[in-house]
Enzyme design. Structure first.
Site, short mmCIF file in Angstrom:
data_model
loop_
_atom_site.label_atom_id
_atom_site.label_comp_id
_atom_site.label_asym_id
_atom_site.label_seq_id
_atom_site.Cartn_x
_atom_site.Cartn_y
_atom_site.Cartn_z
N CYS A 86 2.69 -1.52 15.46
CA CYS A 86 2.45 -1.22 14.08
C CYS A 86 1.74 -2.63 13.23
CB CYS A 86 3.85 -1.11 13.64
SG CYS A 86 3.65 -0.79 11.70
N CYS A 97 -0.19 6.81 9.74
CA CYS A 97 0.92 5.85 9.90
C CYS A 97 0.65 4.72 10.61
CB CYS A 97 1.97 6.80 10.90
SG CYS A 97 3.16 7.81 9.88
N GLU A 115 0.79 -1.18 0.10
CA GLU A 115 -0.05 -0.08 -0.10
C GLU A 115 0.75 1.12 -0.03
OE1 GLU A 115 -3.83 -1.68 2.29
OE2 GLU A 115 -2.43 -0.87 3.44
N CYS A 155 7.19 -6.60 7.16
CA CYS A 155 8.49 -6.05 7.72
C CYS A 155 8.91 -7.03 8.88
CB CYS A 155 8.13 -4.55 8.51
SG CYS A 155 9.39 -3.70 9.35
N1 SAH Z 1 9.85 1.30 9.32
C1 SAH Z 1 9.97 2.65 9.36
C2 SAH Z 1 9.27 3.43 8.31
C3 SAH Z 1 7.73 2.82 8.28
S1 SAH Z 1 6.84 3.00 9.72
C4 SAH Z 1 9.93 2.88 10.60
O1 SAH Z 1 9.68 2.61 11.54
O2 SAH Z 1 10.43 4.16 10.92
C5 SAH Z 1 6.41 4.91 9.61
C6 SAH Z 1 6.28 5.50 10.94
O3 SAH Z 1 4.92 5.06 11.45
C7 SAH Z 1 7.26 5.46 11.87
O4 SAH Z 1 7.76 6.41 12.65
C8 SAH Z 1 6.53 4.55 12.94
O5 SAH Z 1 6.87 4.16 14.19
C9 SAH Z 1 4.95 4.88 12.85
N2 SAH Z 1 4.04 4.22 13.36
C10 SAH Z 1 3.85 2.65 13.17
N3 SAH Z 1 2.64 2.11 13.73
C11 SAH Z 1 2.05 3.31 14.21
C12 SAH Z 1 0.94 3.68 14.85
N4 SAH Z 1 0.21 2.27 15.10
N5 SAH Z 1 0.47 4.69 15.01
C13 SAH Z 1 1.31 5.83 14.73
N6 SAH Z 1 2.38 5.75 14.19
C14 SAH Z 1 2.89 4.54 13.95
FE1 SF4 Z 2 8.28 -2.16 10.57
FE2 SF4 Z 2 6.37 -0.99 11.42
FE3 SF4 Z 2 8.39 -1.20 13.03
FE4 SF4 Z 2 8.30 0.52 10.85
S1 SF4 Z 2 7.14 0.78 12.81
S2 SF4 Z 2 10.09 -0.95 11.45
S3 SF4 Z 2 7.38 -0.68 9.33
S4 SF4 Z 2 7.11 -2.88 12.30
#
Ligand code: SAH
Ligand code: SF4
Length: 357
Positions: free
Chosen positions: A126, A347, A91, A119
């Site tokens: 996440c 996010c 996505e 991931c």
């Molecule tokens: N893997 C990378 C990029 C993808 S995640 C990383 O972790 O940075 C992109 C952003 O979304 C990251 O800052 C992550 O911490 C945030 N994120 C993940 N799950 C989330 C959630 N449930 N609510 C808000 N932000 C979230």
């Molecule tokens: Fe992977 Fe989600 Fe953690 Fe980013 S926040 S490293 S996408 S599991």
């Protein structure tokens, strides 16, 4: 299987054409046709001879995705679901104008791009982390998210954030090549410094990014100011200690002179105390930086390992108090508001579960 032409950068394509007896300058003509004129078949490149068009058609694919569907949010966000040629799916999210501190910031169009199918990092909060990791995306699959999103909205995308599914620094080479292509001055796709790579803290990747001077901005998903809490929230990042992580961010800044961003999701009663504010303020003063506070977007999962209860978002009042306190300490802090929540496009919510049309 034939390789995709969009997996090649200019120098690689030049070499390839040269080894097939073609002139090097043809490579630029081909990539111009792809990235400027957005052709969808080699036959459309009339500027090159017929035999070369036939050669390219025989040797390369140009279509990347099997199928594309999308979903609109009431706030203007669009979520794309791209089906890949091997049956996997990813996505991306288009945010029409990014909302910072509840103000629309100009005519910015930001695309949040995926870099992996699933991931490996299984972070407690996440949705992507709950998916099984399948594979890294190729360069063509990364770039095509951008090309298709632009085609769909019929307007220019101004900013790209590598904040979709996956950890970009664990797919370093393909992400790097996609960035290089997106930033080629002759194609004018994206302006320099309008690309942000977000990492959960893969230190070898941060060091490489610094050493190679890739002209991007770097965001670290910090979310905790103590080692113990970070190990619980991001259990697969345990081997990277906070001290080394901050050292690597400083190294990045010293090498690139580019201020960094710390992303900080606020969880109710977990990381929202006065002590967190003090530690965050120390962290952010070490090198030029900003802090982006992110409301926690709840996702359906049972109690994450290491927590007695399900993680909950901090209240609106708490978030605003936290933001105010940081600002009072002179910290460059912002609140990233949640766009696309109603279609699970915010996010951390990307998990391929909703019915896109
Ligand atoms: N893997 C990378 C990029 C993808 S995640 C990383 O972790 O940075 C992109 C952003 O979304 C990251 O800052 C992550 O911490 C945030 N994120 C993940 N799950 C989330 C959630 N449930 N609510 C808000 N932000 C979230
Ligand atoms: Fe992977 Fe989600 Fe953690 Fe980013 S926040 S490293 S996408 S599991």
């Amino acid at each position: 299987m034939k390789p995709n032409i969009k997996d090649f950068d200019l120098s690689e394509l030049k070499e390839l054409l040269l080894s097939s007896g073609e002139q090097r300058y043809r490579a630029e003509q081909v990539l111009r046709a792809i990235y400027i004129y957005r052709i969808s078949s080699f036959d459309e490149i009339k500027i090159i001879p017929k035999h070369l068009r036939d050669y390219l058609t025989e040797k390369f694919k140009i279509t990347v995705f099997r199928n594309i569907s999308y979903q609109h949010s009431s706030d203007g966000t669009i979520k794309f679901l791209f089906h890949l040629s091997d049956g996997e799916a990813i996505e991306s999210v288009l945010i029409p104008s990014e909302f910072v501190n509840n103000k629309k910031s100009g005519s910015r169009k930001t695309l949040c791009v995926s870099t992996q199918v699933g991931c490996t990092f299984n972070c407690a909060f996440c949705a992507t982390g709950k998916l099984k990791f399948k594979r890294n995306l190729n360069t063509s699959e990364i770039i095509e998210q951008y090309l298709q999103a632009e085609k769909f909205i019929g307007e220019k995308i101004t900013n790209i954030v590598f904040m979709g599914m996956g950890e970009p620094l664990l797919n370093y080479d393909n992400v790097k090549k996609a960035v290089i292509i997106l930033l080629y001055p002759m194609f004018k796709l994206i302006n320099s410094k309008k690309i942000t790579i977000s990492t959960s803290g893969f230190i070898p990747g941060i060091i490489k990014l610094a050493d190679e001077h890739l002209p991007v901005k770097l965001a670290l998903s910090l979310h905790a100011t103590t080692q113990g809490l970070r190990d619980k929230l991001l259990p697969n990042c345990k081997s990277w200690k906070l001290k080394e992580l901050f050292d690597s961010m400083e190294y990045y800044y010293r090498k690139t002179s580019t201020p960094v961003t710390y992303e900080y999701i606020l969880f109710d009663g977990i990381n929202d105390t006065q002590d967190d504010i003090k530690r965050l303020s120390r962290i952010s003063k070490r090198i030029p930086s900003k802090i982006n506070l992110i409301p926690f977007h709840t996702i359906d999962f049972t109690n994450p390992t290491g927590f007695s209860e399900t993680l909950k978002p901090a209240s609106g009042n708490k978030i605003h108090w936290f933001l105010r306190e940081l600002k009072n300490k002179g910290i460059n802090a912002f609140l990233r508001t949640s766009s696309g929540l109603d279609i699970d496009a915010a996010c951390g919510q990307l998990a391929l579960k909703s019915g896109l049309s």
